[in-house]
Design a protein around this motif. Sequence first.
Motif, short mmCIF file in Angstrom:
data_model
loop_
_atom_site.label_atom_id
_atom_site.label_comp_id
_atom_site.label_asym_id
_atom_site.label_seq_id
_atom_site.Cartn_x
_atom_site.Cartn_y
_atom_site.Cartn_z
N UNK A 55 37.47 42.40 49.73
CA UNK A 55 36.53 43.37 50.28
C UNK A 55 35.24 43.38 49.48
N UNK A 56 34.26 44.08 50.01
CA UNK A 56 32.95 44.14 49.35
C UNK A 56 33.07 44.79 47.97
N UNK A 57 33.79 45.89 47.88
CA UNK A 57 33.96 46.57 46.61
C UNK A 57 35.14 47.52 46.69
N UNK A 58 35.54 48.04 45.55
CA UNK A 58 36.58 49.05 45.53
C UNK A 58 35.94 50.37 45.94
N UNK A 59 36.73 51.35 46.38
CA UNK A 59 36.13 52.58 46.91
C UNK A 59 35.51 53.51 45.87
N UNK A 60 35.46 53.10 44.63
CA UNK A 60 34.82 53.92 43.61
C UNK A 60 34.11 52.99 42.63
N UNK A 61 33.14 53.49 41.88
CA UNK A 61 32.42 52.63 40.93
C UNK A 61 33.37 52.04 39.90
N UNK A 62 33.18 50.76 39.59
CA UNK A 62 34.06 50.09 38.64
C UNK A 62 33.52 50.10 37.22
N UNK A 63 32.38 50.73 37.00
CA UNK A 63 31.84 50.80 35.65
C UNK A 63 32.87 51.50 34.76
N UNK A 64 33.16 50.88 33.66
CA UNK A 64 34.13 51.38 32.68
C UNK A 64 35.57 51.38 33.19
N UNK A 65 35.85 50.75 34.32
CA UNK A 65 37.24 50.61 34.77
C UNK A 65 37.83 49.36 34.14
N UNK A 66 39.07 49.44 33.73
CA UNK A 66 39.74 48.27 33.18
C UNK A 66 40.14 47.33 34.31
N UNK A 67 40.46 46.09 33.96
CA UNK A 67 40.95 45.15 34.96
C UNK A 67 42.18 45.72 35.65
N UNK A 68 43.06 46.35 34.88
CA UNK A 68 44.29 46.92 35.45
C UNK A 68 43.96 47.98 36.51
N UNK A 69 42.96 48.81 36.25
CA UNK A 69 42.58 49.84 37.22
C UNK A 69 41.98 49.22 38.48
N UNK A 70 41.15 48.20 38.32
CA UNK A 70 40.56 47.52 39.48
C UNK A 70 41.66 46.83 40.28
N UNK A 71 42.55 46.10 39.59
CA UNK A 71 43.58 45.36 40.30
C UNK A 71 44.62 46.28 40.94
N UNK A 72 44.79 47.47 40.40
CA UNK A 72 45.69 48.43 41.04
C UNK A 72 45.22 48.70 42.47
#
Length: 156
Positions: A55-72
Amino acid sequence: MLMQALDRGIVSLEDPVTKFYNQANPPVFGPHNPYSSDLSGVTLHSLAQHSSGLSREVPQPTVNMSDAEVFKWVNKSPLLYAPYSTSRYSNLGTSILGQSIARAAKTSFEQWLQTQLFDVVGMSSSTFSFPPDIVKRMPSTRARDRVRVGRACELI
């Protein structure tokens, strides 16, 4: 970043994302692929040309998100189309591309850009952190105020 890593033999365009994010090197990259039995088509090449199916992006800003949070979030979502079947811009894919290259180089994305780009071309005010000497030179904006209170800031 990609071209530097290719020139140095750190990565190959055909490398799948699962080479860098797997059970042995978590978090696991595992979005549902309704078009194939595996994720081998989600390669650095498909990420670079925006044809990965992500997808274009996750539904929330990824700034300061860990890889684990993004991949979740990524792992809860199916690919939108089969890799290489079409192109659709993906901030998410670009982010995963950069993080994958950094993993292959055994460094952080931020450190790679600092040492391989910012320092090389003399960009002394470009950074991923905001030390006081840079913050005081920033224009007075809501973004600067967020930096002052330690919240995420998307200036770069």
